[in-house]
Design an enzyme around this catalytic site. Structure first.
Site, short mmCIF file in Angstrom:
data_model
loop_
_atom_site.label_atom_id
_atom_site.label_comp_id
_atom_site.label_asym_id
_atom_site.label_seq_id
_atom_site.Cartn_x
_atom_site.Cartn_y
_atom_site.Cartn_z
NE ARG A 1 -3.78 2.19 2.73
CZ ARG A 1 -3.89 3.13 3.46
NH1 ARG A 1 -2.89 2.81 4.55
NH2 ARG A 1 -4.81 3.68 3.60
CG HIS B 1 -6.44 1.97 9.01
ND1 HIS B 1 -5.94 3.41 8.54
CD2 HIS B 1 -6.80 1.46 7.87
CE1 HIS B 1 -5.87 3.35 7.21
NE2 HIS B 1 -6.33 1.86 6.91
CE1 TYR C 1 -1.39 1.63 13.44
CE2 TYR C 1 -3.10 2.22 12.46
CZ TYR C 1 -1.95 1.95 12.31
OH TYR C 1 -1.28 2.17 11.34
CG ASN D 1 -4.65 7.25 5.67
OD1 ASN D 1 -4.42 5.83 5.55
ND2 ASN D 1 -4.20 7.94 6.50
CD GLU D 2 -5.58 6.46 9.67
OE1 GLU D 2 -5.38 7.64 10.33
OE2 GLU D 2 -5.01 5.38 10.10
CD1 TRP E 1 2.43 2.72 10.30
CD2 TRP E 1 1.56 2.93 8.34
NE1 TRP E 1 2.78 3.88 9.89
CE2 TRP E 1 2.18 4.23 8.64
CE3 TRP E 1 0.53 2.99 7.29
CZ2 TRP E 1 2.29 5.22 8.06
CZ3 TRP E 1 0.75 4.15 6.58
CH2 TRP E 1 1.51 5.18 6.70
CD GLU F 1 -2.51 3.05 8.16
OE1 GLU F 1 -2.59 3.36 9.38
OE2 GLU F 1 -2.79 3.89 7.16
#
Length: 550
Positions: free
Chosen positions: A89, A233, A235, A166-167, A292, A262
Site C-alpha cells: 500500500r 485500521h 491500533y 486515508n482515514e 504499518w 493498517e
C-alpha cells in the site's frame, strides 16, 4: 497512519463493544452482490471476496510504504517482495498537504510494483483526520486527484486498487463520513474507473463508534459495479480478541468485503494492540492485512525495518514477516504474474533433507536443498513430526530458517514442505532428528547494545534496545542483562520477555528475535514507569559477555 489518534484513544469508554448494541451487519443483513458484470475486468469483488480477473481468490499480505515522504526509497518494493509480501500500500499526496505525486511518478510506482510482482494499493494521505485535523483535505479533492491520474491507471485494473483517501474522517461528527464517501465512489465510477475501490473508516480509520459498520451495506450498494472493499485500521482501540473478531465477523457474516488496511502491534501510552489475534483472525477468515509500515515513521516503534534496511528488521518486522500467521507463512503471489494460475496443479518437488546447525538449548537453525517447481517455489513450511501428527513451527521464503521456543535436552523431529503461488504443496521432505543442548550460556559472544528513550511522559517512558552481534557466528537463545539506576520498572515489552528484580533486568527473546545473525541485530521495545530521573543503563551483558555500548 499512526499519528494524532489521541482523541480516539482517550475516548475508549465508547468502545467497539458498544457496537453489539447497534444490531448492525448481522447475519440477516442483505448480502453483497456478486460483481461478475462488465466492469469486473481485473481485481474485483465476487460474493463478498476480493478475486482476480480469472476468479482466483486474492488475499492481501503486505505492508504500507511511505513513498510520498521518501520518494528515493523505491528499492523498498523489491525488499518487501523478497521477504514474501504480495501487496504494498503506497502513500501518495494530491498536493493538498504534502508535495503532490505527479502522474509520471505514480506511473513509475505502478510499473515497479508490477516488476516486483506486487499488487499495488494506491492511497491519498492528505485526507487523514478530516473534520478534526484542520490541515486535512476532502474526499472530493482526493477523487479529483484520481481522475487526473486516469490516463496512467486505466488498463491497470489487474494490478492496482484505488484507496480513495486515508482515514478520511477524525473523531468529530464521524457520521459525516458516509455521504462524502458515497459521493467520491460515484464520482470515480462516473468518470469511468473500473478498478476495485477501497474506502477507509472514520475515527482515524478505527471506526470505534461503528459508523462504517452501520452504513457499510448502503455505501456498498451505492457502487453500481459492486467492486468496493472496506478497510479497517486496527491500533490501540483493538486490544482484545473480542473487539477484533466481532468487527471482522460482522462484515464477513454480511457478505461484505473487508481487510485490515493498517495495523500496529507495539504498545504505546494509549494501549497494546492485539496483533496476534488480528493476524490469526485474518488468516482464519481469509482476509487481507497490510502492516504499518515499512520504515521512516516519526514513531520508530512502528518501523518494520530499521533505516529501510531489509537485513535489519525490528522485532515488529520479524513478527510481521516471520512470525505465526505472518507474511512468509501465509502470503501467496497474485496469479496475474504468471504463478499459480487456476490451471497450475503441479506441486513443487520435495525439499532436501534438512540439516541442523547453531543448536542451543532453546533454538536451532535448519537448512535444506531447495525444491523446484514448474512455475516457482514461493515458500517453505517447517513441521515438527511427532508420531503420526505434525505441527507447523516455522515458515520461510528461503531454504533456511531459525526454529525457537524449544526445550533443553530434548529430541525433536523436523521435516519441510515447499509450496507455490497456487497453494500446491510438495511431498514432505525426509526427517531429521535433533537434540537440543542441555543448557548454559554461549561463551565469547561479541556484541554491542544501543539503548535509547523513544518518548517520555509523566511517570512513564518508552525505550528501545538494539542488540547487535559483532561476532562471526549466529547467537541463539540469548539472555540480555542490565540494570536501572533510578528505580525504573519495565511494565510491558515486545520482542522479548523481561524478568526484573529491583533494578536488575534480564531479557530473554521472543520466538522471532531468538536468533541474532552474525553482523546482524534484533530490536526489543518496552514501556516502563519512572520517577523524576530516568538515567539510561550503562552496562549490558549478553549470555554473560560484556557488550560495547553505542
Amino acid at each position: 497512519m499512526r499519528t494524532s489518534r489521541v482523541g480516539a484513544l482517550l475516548t475508549r469508554l465508547v468502545t467497539l463493544l458498544g457496537l453489539v448494541a447497534l444490531g448492525v451487519l448481522g447475519p440477516a443483513t442483505a448480502h453483497a452482490q456478486s460483481s461478475s458484470g462488465a466492469l469486473a475486468t481485473g481485481l474485483h469483488i465476487s460474493d463478498g471476496r476480493l478475486v482476480e480477473g480469472n476468479g482466483n481468490d486474492f488475499i492481501m499480505r503486505g505492508v504500507n510504504h511511505a513513498h510520498t515522504w521518501y520518494p528515493g526509497e523505491t528499492q523498498s518494493l523489491a525488499d518487501v517482495k523478497a521477504l514474501g509480501a504480495n501487496t504494498v500500500r503506497v502513500v501518495l499526496s494530491n498536493g493538498h498537504r504534502w508535495t503532490k505525486n505527479s502522474a509520471a511518478d505514480v506511473a513509475g510506482i505502478v510499473s515497479q510494483c508490477k516488476a516486483n510482482r506486487l499488487i499495488c494499493v494506491l492511497e491519498v494521505h492528505d485526507t487523514t483526520g478530516y473534520g478534526e485535523d484542520a490541515a486535512a483535505g476532502t474526499l472530493d479533492q482526493a477523487a479529483d486527484y484520481w481522475i487526473g491520474l486516469k490516463d496512467v491507471l486505466v488498463g491497470e485494473e489487474n494490478y492496482v486498487i484505488v484507496n480513495i483517501g486515508n482515514e478520511p474522517w477524525g473523531n468529530t461528527d464521524p457520521a459525516g463520513w458516509t455521504a462524502p464517501t458515497t459521493a467520491a465512489i460515484k464520482k470515480l465510477r462516473n468518470a469511468g474507473f473500473e478498478h476495485t475501490i477501497m474506502v477507509d473508516a472514520p475515527n482515524w480509520g478505527q471506526d470505534w463508534q461503528g459508523v462504517m459498520r452501520a452504513n457499510a451495506q448502503a455505501v456498498y450498494d451505492a457502487d453500481t459495479t459492486g467492486n468496493l472493499i472496506f478497510s479497517i485500521h486496527m491500533y490501540s482501540v483493538y486490544d482484545t480478541a473480542q473487539e477484533i473478531t466481532d468487527y471482522l465477523n460482522a462484515f464477513v457474516n454480511a457478505g461484505l468485503p473487508i481487510l485490515i488496511g493498517e495495523f500496529g502491534g507495539p504498545p504505546d501510552q494509549w494501549g497494546d494492540p492485539d496483533e496476534d489475534t488480528m493476524m490469526a483472525a485474518a488468516q482464519q477468515l481469509r482476509l487481507g492485512y497490510l502492516a504499518w509500515s515499512w520504515s521512516g515513521n516519526t514513531d520508530p516503534i512502528l518501523d518494520l525495518s530499521i533505516g529501510f534496511d531489509p537485513s535489519r528488521l525490528s522485532s515488529w518486522g520479524q513478527r510481521i514477516f516471520n512470525g505465526a500467521n505472518g507474511i512468509a507463512q501465509t502470503s501467496r503471489e497474485a496469479t496475474v504474474f504468471g504463478g499459480g494460475s487456476p490451471g497450475d496443479t503441479q506441486a513443487p518437488t520435495a525439499p532436501g533433507t534438512p540439516t541442523a546447525s547453531a543448536v542451543t538449548a532453546t533454538s536451532l537453525t535448519l537448512s535444506w536443498t531447495a525444491a523446484t517447481d514448474n512455475v516457482g517455489v514461493t515458500g517453505y513450511d517447517v513441521v515438527r513430526v511427532s508420531g503420526g501428527s505434525e505441527t507447523t513451527v516455522a515458515a520461510s521464503t528461503t531454504n533456511t530458517v531459525a526454529v525457537t521456543g524449544l526445550t533443553a535436552d530434548t529430541t525433536y523431529t523436523f521435516a519441510v514442505y515447499a509450496r507455490d503461488a497456487a497453494g500446491n504443496r510438495s511431498a514432505r521432505s525426509a526427517t531429521v532428528n535433533v537434540t537440543t543442548d542441555e543448557g548454559g550460556s554461549t561463551p565469547g559472544v561479541g556484541c554491542s547494545v544501543g539503548y535509547r528513550v523513544v518518548g517520555e511522559w509523566p511517570g512513564g517512558f518508552q525505550g528501545e534496545i538494539t542488540i547487535r552481534n559483532t561476532g562471526t557466528t549466529a547467537v541463539s537463545g540469548w539472555t540480555l542483562a542490565f540494570s536501572f539506576a533510578n528505580g525504573q520498572t519495565v511494565t510491558n515489552m515486545w520482542g522479548g520477555t523481561p524478568t526484573q528484580n529491583g533494578g536488575a533486568v534480564s531479557v530473554t527473546p521472543a520466538s522471532y528475535t531468538s536468533t541474532i545473525p552474525a553482523a546482524g541485530s534484533v530490536t526489543v521495545g518496552f514501556t516502563g514507569s519512572k520517577g523524576a530521573t530516568n538515567t539510561a543503563p550503562t552496562a549490558f551483558r549478553l549470555n554473560g559477555s560484556t557488550c560495547a555500548t553505542t
